[in-house]
Motif scaffolding. Structure first.
Motif, PDB file in Angstrom:
ATOM      1  N   PHE A 652       0.795  -1.183  -0.010  1.00 14.37           N
ATOM      2  CA  PHE A 652       0.134  -0.009   0.114  1.00 14.37           C
ATOM      3  C   PHE A 652       0.968   1.181  -0.004  1.00 14.37           C
ATOM      4  CE2 PHE A 652      -3.688   2.222   2.582  1.00 14.37           C
ATOM      5  CZ  PHE A 652      -3.783   3.325   1.340  1.00 14.37           C
ATOM      6  N   GLU A 653       2.003   1.484   0.851  1.00 14.18           N
ATOM      7  CA  GLU A 653       2.717   2.643   0.880  1.00 14.18           C
ATOM      8  C   GLU A 653       3.678   2.477  -0.238  1.00 14.18           C
ATOM      9  OE1 GLU A 653       5.846   4.888   3.889  1.00 14.18           O
ATOM     10  OE2 GLU A 653       5.420   2.880   4.291  1.00 14.18           O
ATOM     11  N   SER A 654       3.943   1.675  -1.015  1.00 12.53           N
ATOM     12  CA  SER A 654       4.660   1.695  -2.155  1.00 12.53           C
ATOM     13  C   SER A 654       3.589   2.085  -3.447  1.00 12.53           C
ATOM     14  CB  SER A 654       5.164   0.324  -2.706  1.00 12.53           C
ATOM     15  OG  SER A 654       5.607   0.501  -3.932  1.00 12.53           O
ATOM     16  N   LEU A 655       2.495   1.707  -3.476  1.00 13.10           N
ATOM     17  CA  LEU A 655       1.572   2.318  -4.462  1.00 13.10           C
ATOM     18  C   LEU A 655       1.017   3.678  -4.023  1.00 13.10           C
ATOM     19  CD1 LEU A 655      -0.877  -0.779  -4.675  1.00 13.10           C
ATOM     20  CD2 LEU A 655       0.618  -0.066  -6.649  1.00 13.10           C
ATOM     21  N   TYR A 656       0.990   3.985  -3.005  1.00 15.87           N
ATOM     22  CA  TYR A 656       0.618   5.540  -2.532  1.00 15.87           C
ATOM     23  C   TYR A 656       1.638   6.372  -3.012  1.00 15.87           C
ATOM     24  CZ  TYR A 656      -1.175   9.397   0.005  1.00 15.87           C
ATOM     25  OH  TYR A 656      -1.422  10.851   0.397  1.00 15.87           O
ATOM     26  N   THR A 657       3.009   5.850  -2.588  1.00 12.36           N
ATOM     27  CA  THR A 657       4.100   6.932  -2.814  1.00 12.36           C
ATOM     28  C   THR A 657       4.232   7.263  -4.198  1.00 12.36           C
ATOM     29  OG1 THR A 657       5.357   5.988  -1.199  1.00 12.36           O
ATOM     30  CG2 THR A 657       6.661   7.149  -2.698  1.00 12.36           C
ATOM     31  N   ILE A 658       3.995   6.015  -5.247  1.00  8.04           N
ATOM     32  CA  ILE A 658       3.691   6.305  -6.917  1.00  8.04           C
ATOM     33  C   ILE A 658       2.723   7.208  -7.289  1.00  8.04           C
ATOM     34  CG2 ILE A 658       3.877   5.232  -8.765  1.00  8.04           C
ATOM     35  CD1 ILE A 658       5.159   2.780  -7.563  1.00  8.04           C
ATOM     36  N   PHE A 659       1.469   6.921  -6.434  1.00  9.49           N
ATOM     37  CA  PHE A 659       0.402   7.561  -6.869  1.00  9.49           C
ATOM     38  C   PHE A 659       0.641   9.189  -6.652  1.00  9.49           C
ATOM     39  CE2 PHE A 659      -3.717   9.181  -5.358  1.00  9.49           C
ATOM     40  CZ  PHE A 659      -4.484   9.080  -6.404  1.00  9.49           C
ATOM     41  N   LEU A 660       1.187   9.439  -5.527  1.00  9.72           N
ATOM     42  CA  LEU A 660       1.480  10.896  -5.472  1.00  9.72           C
ATOM     43  C   LEU A 660       2.117  11.738  -6.259  1.00  9.72           C
ATOM     44  CD1 LEU A 660       1.963  11.308  -1.277  1.00  9.72           C
ATOM     45  CD2 LEU A 660      -0.042  12.286  -2.620  1.00  9.72           C
ATOM     46  N   GLN A 661       3.193  10.861  -6.939  1.00  6.26           N
ATOM     47  CA  GLN A 661       4.222  11.289  -8.038  1.00  6.26           C
ATOM     48  C   GLN A 661       3.378  11.485  -9.161  1.00  6.26           C
ATOM     49  OE1 GLN A 661       7.466   8.640  -7.121  1.00  6.26           O
ATOM     50  NE2 GLN A 661       7.923   9.660  -5.428  1.00  6.26           N
ATOM     51  N   THR A 662       2.762  10.361  -9.603  1.00  6.20           N
ATOM     52  CA  THR A 662       2.319  10.385 -11.014  1.00  6.20           C
ATOM     53  C   THR A 662       0.733  10.276 -11.122  1.00  6.20           C
ATOM     54  OG1 THR A 662       2.129   7.677 -11.115  1.00  6.20           O
ATOM     55  CG2 THR A 662       4.365   8.663 -11.530  1.00  6.20           C
ATOM     56  N   GLY A 663       0.057  10.276 -10.132  1.00  2.80           N
ATOM     57  CA  GLY A 663      -1.268  10.066 -10.342  1.00  2.80           C
ATOM     58  C   GLY A 663      -1.665   8.876 -10.763  1.00  2.80           C
ATOM     59  N   PHE A 664      -2.972   8.556 -11.218  1.00  7.72           N
ATOM     60  CA  PHE A 664      -3.470   7.054 -11.730  1.00  7.72           C
ATOM     61  C   PHE A 664      -3.244   7.221 -13.097  1.00  7.72           C
ATOM     62  CE2 PHE A 664      -6.352   3.566 -12.310  1.00  7.72           C
ATOM     63  CZ  PHE A 664      -5.986   2.904 -11.236  1.00  7.72           C
ATOM     64  N   ASP A 665      -1.766   7.007 -13.460  1.00  9.36           N
ATOM     65  CA  ASP A 665      -1.385   7.078 -14.953  1.00  9.36           C
ATOM     66  C   ASP A 665      -1.489   5.607 -15.599  1.00  9.36           C
ATOM     67  OD1 ASP A 665       0.617   5.599 -13.663  1.00  9.36           O
ATOM     68  OD2 ASP A 665       1.968   6.818 -14.196  1.00  9.36           O
ATOM     69  N   GLU A 666      -1.299   5.473 -16.950  1.00  6.75           N
ATOM     70  CA  GLU A 666      -1.463   4.295 -17.579  1.00  6.75           C
ATOM     71  C   GLU A 666      -0.653   3.266 -16.916  1.00  6.75           C
ATOM     72  OE1 GLU A 666      -0.669   2.551 -22.027  1.00  6.75           O
ATOM     73  OE2 GLU A 666       0.029   4.736 -21.568  1.00  6.75           O
ATOM     74  N   THR A 667       0.453   3.302 -16.391  1.00  3.77           N
ATOM     75  CA  THR A 667       1.232   2.344 -15.454  1.00  3.77           C
ATOM     76  C   THR A 667       0.450   1.554 -14.304  1.00  3.77           C
ATOM     77  OG1 THR A 667       3.336   3.138 -16.391  1.00  3.77           O
ATOM     78  CG2 THR A 667       3.290   1.753 -14.389  1.00  3.77           C
ATOM     79  N   MET A 668      -0.050   2.822 -13.624  1.00  2.00           N
ATOM     80  CA  MET A 668      -0.924   2.309 -12.434  1.00  2.00           C
ATOM     81  C   MET A 668      -2.381   1.795 -12.979  1.00  2.00           C
ATOM     82  SD  MET A 668      -0.878   2.830  -9.057  1.00  2.00           S
ATOM     83  CE  MET A 668       0.075   4.108  -8.645  1.00  2.00           C
ATOM     84  N   GLU A 669      -3.001   2.282 -13.919  1.00  2.00           N
ATOM     85  CA  GLU A 669      -4.018   1.797 -14.563  1.00  2.00           C
ATOM     86  C   GLU A 669      -3.783   0.190 -14.992  1.00  2.00           C
ATOM     87  OE1 GLU A 669      -7.370   2.862 -17.893  1.00  2.00           O
ATOM     88  OE2 GLU A 669      -5.400   3.583 -18.132  1.00  2.00           O
ATOM     89  N   GLN A 670      -2.854  -0.033 -15.589  1.00  2.00           N
ATOM     90  CA  GLN A 670      -2.548  -1.474 -16.071  1.00  2.00           C
ATOM     91  C   GLN A 670      -2.363  -2.385 -14.841  1.00  2.00           C
ATOM     92  OE1 GLN A 670      -3.049  -2.588 -19.234  1.00  2.00           O
ATOM     93  NE2 GLN A 670      -3.782  -0.283 -19.398  1.00  2.00           N
ATOM     94  N   LEU A 671      -1.854  -2.014 -13.654  1.00  4.15           N
ATOM     95  CA  LEU A 671      -1.607  -2.729 -12.410  1.00  4.15           C
ATOM     96  C   LEU A 671      -2.920  -2.899 -12.017  1.00  4.15           C
ATOM     97  CD1 LEU A 671       1.480  -0.966 -10.499  1.00  4.15           C
ATOM     98  CD2 LEU A 671       1.360  -3.103 -11.471  1.00  4.15           C
ATOM     99  N   TYR A 672      -3.773  -1.999 -12.033  1.00  6.11           N
ATOM    100  CA  TYR A 672      -5.199  -2.119 -11.632  1.00  6.11           C
ATOM    101  C   TYR A 672      -5.905  -3.190 -12.416  1.00  6.11           C
ATOM    102  CZ  TYR A 672      -9.877  -1.176  -9.860  1.00  6.11           C
ATOM    103  OH  TYR A 672     -11.237  -1.467  -9.490  1.00  6.11           O
ATOM    104  N   TYR A 673      -5.816  -3.169 -13.770  1.00  2.29           N
ATOM    105  CA  TYR A 673      -6.634  -4.359 -14.519  1.00  2.29           C
ATOM    106  C   TYR A 673      -5.838  -5.426 -14.423  1.00  2.29           C
ATOM    107  CZ  TYR A 673      -8.577  -0.115 -16.742  1.00  2.29           C
ATOM    108  OH  TYR A 673      -9.160   1.215 -17.135  1.00  2.29           O
ATOM    109  N   ARG A 674      -4.673  -5.564 -14.111  1.00  2.00           N
ATOM    110  CA  ARG A 674      -3.985  -7.048 -13.914  1.00  2.00           C
ATOM    111  C   ARG A 674      -4.763  -7.992 -13.238  1.00  2.00           C
ATOM    112  NH1 ARG A 674       1.773  -7.024 -11.692  1.00  2.00           N
ATOM    113  NH2 ARG A 674       0.702  -6.744  -9.700  1.00  2.00           N
TER     114      ARG A 674
END
Length: 744
Positions: A652-674
């Motif tokens: 959770f902390e790893s994802l949240y840290t990235i989210f603060l930096q990039t938002g819910f970008d394409e990379t985060m979106e594909q992680l969600y769809y996985r």
């Protein structure tokens, strides 16, 4: 009945205070919901004893029954005692149509006393008594005839003067299992008799119990006190007396101070001599407690409910705050010092919006804690509370092992909680026998190193309680404390007695579940690039990632998925290899997520709660059950709660840290769809007039569900070119029926 109907909903209306009930001299004609506080509490207490952990037994309001999609998750709807005209005022028309349809389609209705009257075709109550008379047809009509009362004269609102221990004769031939007594005594106060009940046998009515005592109204054929009614694919259980009312356990029968409050707390305002025979009533009921519970178990089983071995509703335990470093817990305590006040005979307390907390520090004298904090002095007298038995229901140090709290019907929110700070060492195994703090912090450090997190904050501060009301509620509803807790503070528990979910849902949370809530301090300046609405998706992703990275070599292929917007599903081992089932029918819910946030001083403070079935098979399946689906001949070790929590929080902390930096970008979106369940699923969208649509994902701005409209072209579903976006707060996703349902 579907195995996914996990909630027992107890109608409470909008529960009024004792004061408002007491001042209302003409209750039956006043505006209100119809229930009495004591009737609701007896329902909750008894049904939780008999049905947990297989179901979550929770109160609901009339507004919830009218507006929320409760039917698909409801195993039984219960209407307690009170006055049924209040039920009519709230639910006549649309509400009753929903309830009737729910039962006809396989649901269950239970009506105790006033709830029994309400479930019949006609009510005739105190005919000829101008002050009390109620006569009229009723819409639900599960019992097609009339309920006539009072069965025994003498009833007075707000009083036990008309109460009695009514003797019931049980129709044992109506039951196929269970230990059924021939005769028992049940609390009675104002209930009716089901007129001519034997005549309705051809309409699915069975008499389960008759009154043995002489009745004061005409019952027609028979003397039916409790009936079972087959209604379409469902059923209704209706009672005149109160078999759900209970007597205090492990107490002498003549313990008047205990029994009096059990049956009508309003009488506490009146002299004991006002009801001179009520003590005898209680004595008789106490002698038949086991018979009454055996009978009620058999009734619930006849309805098709899974009845548990009888269990006491647990008492609340202490809450322990520890930290990854030796000074951090003390720093939190220091930040709370301005909230601490001294109460005579109790010591240092914090009075917040929802709860009162008695503040203690492990190994120290807490009665001078505030002064010690302000002066940086260190009191040296050991405090007994820190070594107290964790099963104690009392949070007040002056109470001892003879405390009667465990034997009472509890309003958990009214009980002070003890919050113990561990500034120098972790809580010992004796203090927290069901949670190993050393193992948790060791695993947390392992996963932090594995993920190469810099300056980690999640779970640096950990709250733990063996039995708590709700980790989410304690954090979210006590904002004075919440606003002073560090970012990433985590609260976990072994058992919750009032867990919360979306809308009216409550996730069943017995021992064997991993339950936790995390405090997120989300900067308002990040809302443009990192909207707070996505935090619920991050929690879901973290849970699935944390499960699969628990041991990457072993658990990476565990069949765990995300359901939009905030549920965790898993392949049911009992259905995995069942022929003829679709992929969606093979999955079942094993966890849920609830995130609530409020704005405060340039940040959003979110409380992110989650519950996951780890080792408890009831009510669906568990993570440990899934291990049998993993390839290979060896049997991997089961999940350990401390290690799994550490893995999830690090993800959770790893994802949240990235989210603060990039938002819910394409990379985060594909992680969600996985790990998503829904891609390309064809659904029916209720809010768009029932059109067919194919799910294509979620939007990156606000996490809305994207669906493309379809049309039937010679039996083939083809896109029309129109796209829809659907909000999670306005729609719910019935994955198993392929339906996006409107929330009204």
């Amino acid at each position: 009945m579907s195995t996914r109907r996990l909630n027992i909903l107890v109608y409470s209306g909008a529960i009024q205070s004792h004061e408002s009930w007491w001042k209302n001299e003409n209750l039956i004609l006043a505006s209100g919901n119809g229930t009495t506080i004591e009737s609701v509490r007896h329902c909750l207490y008894t049904l939780r004893r008999l049905l947990s952990p297989n179901y979550a037994v929770i109160p609901v309001t009339g507004d919830m029954l009218l507006k929320e999609p409760w039917q698909s998750s409801c195993a039984a709807l219960v209407f307690p005692g009170g006055a049924d005209q209040g039920y009519c005022r709230t639910l006549n028309g649309a509400g009753n149509r929903r309830i009737r349809q729910y039962v006809e389609q396989g649901g269950r209705y239970v009506g105790f006393c006033a709830g029994g009257y309400y479930g019949t075709g006609r009510v005739e109550f105190e005919v000829g008594n101008k002050l009390l008379e109620v006569v009229g047809d009723r819409e639900l009509a599960f019992y097609p005839g009339t309920c006539r009362g009072c069965a025994f004269r003498g009833f007075i609102y707000h009083s036990e003067k008309g109460a009695r221990a009514a003797e019931l004769s049980i129709n044992r031939s109506a039951f196929t299992s269970g230990s059924i007594p021939n005769v028992l005594k049940s609390y009675y106060n104002g209930g009716g008799v089901f007129v001519d009940a034997p005549k309705f046998a051809d309409q699915g009515v069975e008499v389960l119990a008759d009154y043995n005592d002489k009745l004061d109204v005409d019952a027609g054929v028979g003397r039916a006190a409790i009936v079972y009614c087959k209604v379409g694919q469902g059923a209704a259980l209706l009672t005149g007396p109160h078999p759900e009312f209970v007597y205090g356990f492990h107490k002498a029968i003549d313990d008047w101070s205990l029994t009096k409050s059990r049956f009508a707390s309003q009488n506490l305002r009146k002299p004991d001599e006002d009801v001179p025979n009520f003590k005898n009533v209680v004595d008789e009921l106490a002698k038949d407690e086991k018979h009454r519970m055996d009978f009620l178990k058999a009734c619930l089983f006849k309805l098709g409910l899974t009845v548990s071995d009888e269990q006491n509703v647990p008492s609340l335990s202490h809450i322990h705050l520890s930290a990854s470093t030796s000074t951090s817990a003390g720093q939190v305590l220091q930040s709370l010092s301005e909230l601490i006040v001294k109460e005579e005979h109790i010591g240092d307390v914090i009075k917040d919006e929802n709860d009162v907390f008695h503040i203690a520090e492990a190994g120290l004298n807490t009665h001078g804690l505030k002064e010690a904090l302000l002066s940086n002095a260190q009191p040296s007298v050991p405090v007994k509370e820190a070594q107290a038995d964790q099963t104690s229901g009392s949070s007040i140090p002056s109470q001892n092992s003879e405390d009667t709290t465990q034997d009472q019907i509890l309003d958990y929110n009214s009980i002070p909680k003890t919050l113990i700070f561990h500034s120098s060492t972790y809580p010992s195994a004796k203090e927290t026998p069901y949670f190993n703090h050393n193992a948790f912090y060791s695993n947390l450090q392992h996963y932090v190193s594995e993920q190469k997190l810099e300056n980690p904050t999640f779970a640096r501060h950990l709250l733990y309680g063996e039995v708590v009301t709700s980790t989410n509620t304690i954090l979210e509803k006590n904002t004075r404390i919440l606003r002073r807790l560090p970012h990433g503070t985590t609260f976990t528990a072994t058992t919750q007695v009032a867990g919360r979910g979306r809308g009216s849902n409550v996730w069943v949370s017995p021992a064997g579940s991993l339950m936790f809530s995390v405090v997120i301090r989300h900067p308002a300046s990040s809302l443009g690039s990192a909207p707070v609405v996505f935090i619920q998706y991050l929690v879901a992703m973290a849970i699935v990632q944390g499960i699969k990275s628990y041991d990457r070599k072993t658990y990476a292929k565990l069949p765990v998925k995300l359901k939009w917007p905030n549920d965790i599903y898993a392949l049911d081992p009992t259905k995995a290899r069942t022929p003829g089932l679709s992929e969606s029918e093979k999955y079942t819910k094993i966890g849920g997520i609830l995130v609530n946030a409020h704005y405060n001083n340039k940040e959003y403070i979110a409380v992110c709660g989650a519950g996951i079935n780890v080792s408890n098979t009831a009510p669906t399946t568990s993570l440990n059950d899934l291990i049998s689906l993993l390839p290979g001949s060896s049997s991997p070790p089961p999940f350990q709660l401390e290690r799994l929590l550490a893995s999830i929080l690090t993800s959770f902390e790893s994802l949240y840290t990235i989210f603060l930096q990039t938002g819910f970008d394409e990379t985060m979106e594909q992680l969600y769809y996985r790990d998503w369940l829904h891609m390309d699923q064809i659904v029916t969208v209720e809010s768009e007039g029932g059109v067919k649509a194919r799910i294509k994902g979620i939007t990156r701005d606000y996490g809305l569900l994207i669906a493309e409209e379809l049309e039937d072209v010679h039996g083939d579903w083809r896109p029309t070119g129109r796209r829809m976006t659907l909000m999670s707060d306005s729609n719910s996703f019935d994955f198993f029926r392929g339906l996006v349902k409107r929330k009204v």
